[in-house]
Motif scaffolding. Structure first.
Motif, PDB file in Angstrom:
ATOM      1  N   PHE A  28      -3.721 -10.473  -0.798  1.00 52.41           N
ATOM      2  CA  PHE A  28      -3.396  -9.588  -1.918  1.00 52.41           C
ATOM      3  C   PHE A  28      -4.623  -8.817  -2.378  1.00 52.41           C
ATOM      4  O   PHE A  28      -4.575  -7.594  -2.585  1.00 52.41           O
ATOM      5  CB  PHE A  28      -2.817 -10.385  -3.088  1.00 52.41           C
ATOM      6  N   THR A  29      -5.736  -9.512  -2.518  1.00 46.77           N
ATOM      7  CA  THR A  29      -6.985  -8.877  -2.960  1.00 46.77           C
ATOM      8  C   THR A  29      -7.458  -7.828  -1.954  1.00 46.77           C
ATOM      9  O   THR A  29      -7.891  -6.736  -2.335  1.00 46.77           O
ATOM     10  CB  THR A  29      -8.068  -9.947  -3.179  1.00 46.77           C
ATOM     11  N   LEU A  30      -7.366  -8.161  -0.694  1.00 43.83           N
ATOM     12  CA  LEU A  30      -7.761  -7.220   0.359  1.00 43.83           C
ATOM     13  C   LEU A  30      -6.896  -5.959   0.324  1.00 43.83           C
ATOM     14  O   LEU A  30      -7.405  -4.837   0.349  1.00 43.83           O
ATOM     15  CB  LEU A  30      -7.671  -7.897   1.725  1.00 43.83           C
ATOM     16  N   VAL A  31      -5.589  -6.136   0.256  1.00 42.12           N
ATOM     17  CA  VAL A  31      -4.682  -4.991   0.223  1.00 42.12           C
ATOM     18  C   VAL A  31      -4.881  -4.195  -1.062  1.00 42.12           C
ATOM     19  O   VAL A  31      -4.834  -2.960  -1.056  1.00 42.12           O
ATOM     20  CB  VAL A  31      -3.215  -5.446   0.391  1.00 42.12           C
ATOM     21  N   TYR A  32      -5.151  -4.888  -2.162  1.00 42.65           N
ATOM     22  CA  TYR A  32      -5.412  -4.200  -3.427  1.00 42.65           C
ATOM     23  C   TYR A  32      -6.642  -3.303  -3.313  1.00 42.65           C
ATOM     24  O   TYR A  32      -6.657  -2.182  -3.823  1.00 42.65           O
ATOM     25  CB  TYR A  32      -5.591  -5.215  -4.555  1.00 42.65           C
ATOM     26  N   SER A  33      -7.667  -3.771  -2.619  1.00 46.99           N
ATOM     27  CA  SER A  33      -8.863  -2.933  -2.438  1.00 46.99           C
ATOM     28  C   SER A  33      -8.527  -1.697  -1.603  1.00 46.99           C
ATOM     29  O   SER A  33      -9.055  -0.613  -1.859  1.00 46.99           O
ATOM     30  CB  SER A  33      -9.999  -3.724  -1.802  1.00 46.99           C
ATOM     31  N   ILE A  35      -5.625  -0.223  -1.637  1.00 49.71           N
ATOM     32  CA  ILE A  35      -4.852   0.623  -2.554  1.00 49.71           C
ATOM     33  C   ILE A  35      -5.793   1.419  -3.451  1.00 49.71           C
ATOM     34  O   ILE A  35      -5.618   2.626  -3.625  1.00 49.71           O
ATOM     35  CB  ILE A  35      -3.872  -0.230  -3.384  1.00 49.71           C
ATOM     36  N   VAL A  36      -6.776   0.743  -3.999  1.00 51.77           N
ATOM     37  CA  VAL A  36      -7.736   1.440  -4.881  1.00 51.77           C
ATOM     38  C   VAL A  36      -8.490   2.505  -4.097  1.00 51.77           C
ATOM     39  O   VAL A  36      -8.690   3.625  -4.584  1.00 51.77           O
ATOM     40  CB  VAL A  36      -8.708   0.415  -5.525  1.00 51.77           C
ATOM     41  N   ASN A  37      -8.895   2.199  -2.874  1.00 51.42           N
ATOM     42  CA  ASN A  37      -9.610   3.146  -2.034  1.00 51.42           C
ATOM     43  C   ASN A  37      -8.741   4.365  -1.731  1.00 51.42           C
ATOM     44  O   ASN A  37      -9.198   5.513  -1.824  1.00 51.42           O
ATOM     45  CB  ASN A  37     -10.057   2.460  -0.746  1.00 51.42           C
ATOM     46  N   LYS A  38      -7.486   4.125  -1.354  1.00 55.34           N
ATOM     47  CA  LYS A  38      -6.576   5.243  -1.049  1.00 55.34           C
ATOM     48  C   LYS A  38      -6.300   6.078  -2.290  1.00 55.34           C
ATOM     49  O   LYS A  38      -6.163   7.301  -2.220  1.00 55.34           O
ATOM     50  CB  LYS A  38      -5.246   4.734  -0.469  1.00 55.34           C
ATOM     51  N   ARG A  39      -6.196   5.428  -3.441  1.00 54.37           N
ATOM     52  CA  ARG A  39      -5.954   6.160  -4.683  1.00 54.37           C
ATOM     53  C   ARG A  39      -7.131   7.072  -5.018  1.00 54.37           C
ATOM     54  O   ARG A  39      -6.944   8.226  -5.424  1.00 54.37           O
ATOM     55  CB  ARG A  39      -5.675   5.186  -5.822  1.00 54.37           C
ATOM     56  N   GLU A  40      -8.340   6.574  -4.815  1.00 54.67           N
ATOM     57  CA  GLU A  40      -9.524   7.404  -5.053  1.00 54.67           C
ATOM     58  C   GLU A  40      -9.568   8.572  -4.064  1.00 54.67           C
ATOM     59  O   GLU A  40      -9.919   9.695  -4.431  1.00 54.67           O
ATOM     60  CB  GLU A  40     -10.801   6.565  -4.965  1.00 54.67           C
ATOM     61  N   GLU A  41      -9.225   8.290  -2.817  1.00 52.69           N
ATOM     62  CA  GLU A  41      -9.171   9.346  -1.810  1.00 52.69           C
ATOM     63  C   GLU A  41      -8.124  10.391  -2.187  1.00 52.69           C
ATOM     64  O   GLU A  41      -8.353  11.598  -2.056  1.00 52.69           O
ATOM     65  CB  GLU A  41      -8.826   8.741  -0.448  1.00 52.69           C
ATOM     66  N   ARG A  63      -0.716  13.978   2.114  1.00 52.10           N
ATOM     67  CA  ARG A  63       0.582  13.350   2.389  1.00 52.10           C
ATOM     68  C   ARG A  63       0.396  11.988   3.065  1.00 52.10           C
ATOM     69  O   ARG A  63       1.093  11.028   2.746  1.00 52.10           O
ATOM     70  CB  ARG A  63       1.436  14.255   3.267  1.00 52.10           C
ATOM     71  N   PHE A  64      -0.542  11.932   3.993  1.00 54.86           N
ATOM     72  CA  PHE A  64      -0.825  10.679   4.674  1.00 54.86           C
ATOM     73  C   PHE A  64      -1.324   9.623   3.678  1.00 54.86           C
ATOM     74  O   PHE A  64      -0.928   8.459   3.751  1.00 54.86           O
ATOM     75  CB  PHE A  64      -1.853  10.895   5.785  1.00 54.86           C
ATOM     76  N   ALA A  65      -2.166  10.033   2.751  1.00 58.03           N
ATOM     77  CA  ALA A  65      -2.688   9.103   1.740  1.00 58.03           C
ATOM     78  C   ALA A  65      -1.568   8.598   0.832  1.00 58.03           C
ATOM     79  O   ALA A  65      -1.530   7.410   0.479  1.00 58.03           O
ATOM     80  CB  ALA A  65      -3.785   9.778   0.915  1.00 58.03           C
ATOM     81  N   VAL A  66      -0.629   9.462   0.474  1.00 62.06           N
ATOM     82  CA  VAL A  66       0.492   9.063  -0.381  1.00 62.06           C
ATOM     83  C   VAL A  66       1.383   8.052   0.346  1.00 62.06           C
ATOM     84  O   VAL A  66       1.766   7.020  -0.215  1.00 62.06           O
ATOM     85  CB  VAL A  66       1.308  10.302  -0.832  1.00 62.06           C
ATOM     86  N   VAL A  67       1.702   8.345   1.615  1.00 61.02           N
ATOM     87  CA  VAL A  67       2.538   7.435   2.401  1.00 61.02           C
ATOM     88  C   VAL A  67       1.837   6.095   2.579  1.00 61.02           C
ATOM     89  O   VAL A  67       2.450   5.022   2.422  1.00 61.02           O
ATOM     90  CB  VAL A  67       2.898   8.069   3.767  1.00 61.02           C
ATOM     91  N   SER A  68       0.573   6.132   2.874  1.00 63.15           N
ATOM     92  CA  SER A  68      -0.204   4.915   3.063  1.00 63.15           C
ATOM     93  C   SER A  68      -0.264   4.094   1.776  1.00 63.15           C
ATOM     94  O   SER A  68      -0.112   2.867   1.802  1.00 63.15           O
ATOM     95  CB  SER A  68      -1.606   5.284   3.528  1.00 63.15           C
TER      96      SER A  68
END
Length: 143
Positions: A28-33, A35-41, A63-68
């Motif tokens: 969960f922590t790994l995936v959360y990181s 998510i935060v990285n993709k959100r910043e991107e 679009r790729f970042a949103v889907v990811s």
């Protein structure tokens, strides 16, 4: 089946739930990181696109970042459920082991069967989420 066997299986379940909860929290922590990285991107791409909205490569990256981001959030929901369920099962197996008297053999045996069944369902969900996570990883790192 003796009471010692049931107590041993309950103790094993308690240890298994502890390990599964730790693994689920770690993933969960790994995936959360991620998510935060993709959100910043996504924020960075949105600000660039706000200034220059005609670049098709940036639009595709956005679009790729949103889907990811959506995929990772969906995976993390499985792990939130797994963490919560594992904690409840962990607590239930520990309470059954410590608080249910040995003279209530049938009750302990019933608790054991219920806990084993729920653990199998939980294990299936965790494996399913992990397989989905691996597939997302393979899709995103494909060349």
């Amino acid at each position: 089946m003796t009471i010692n066997t049931i107590d041993g299986l309950l103790a094993d379940l308690w240890i298994f739930h502890t390990a599964l909860m730790g693994i689920s929290i770690t993933v969960f922590t790994l995936v959360y990181s991620f998510i935060v990285n993709k959100r910043e991107e996504l924020k960075m791409l949105s600000s660039i696109l706000h200034k220059n909205s005609s670049d098709p490569l940036l639009i595709q990256k956005q679009r790729f970042a949103v889907v990811s981001l959506r995929r990772f959030k969906k995976i993390n929901r499985y792990f939130i459920w797994a963490i919560s369920s594992t904690f409840i099962l962990f607590l239930s197996s520990w309470l059954c082991l410590r608080l249910v008297d040995d003279s209530l053999f049938c009750l302990k045996k019933t608790f054991l069967v219920i806990l084993l069944s729920l653990t199998c369902v939980l294990l299936f969900v965790v494996i399913y989420a992990f397989v989905k996570l691996v597939r997302i990883y393979q899709n995103e790192t494909a060349i």
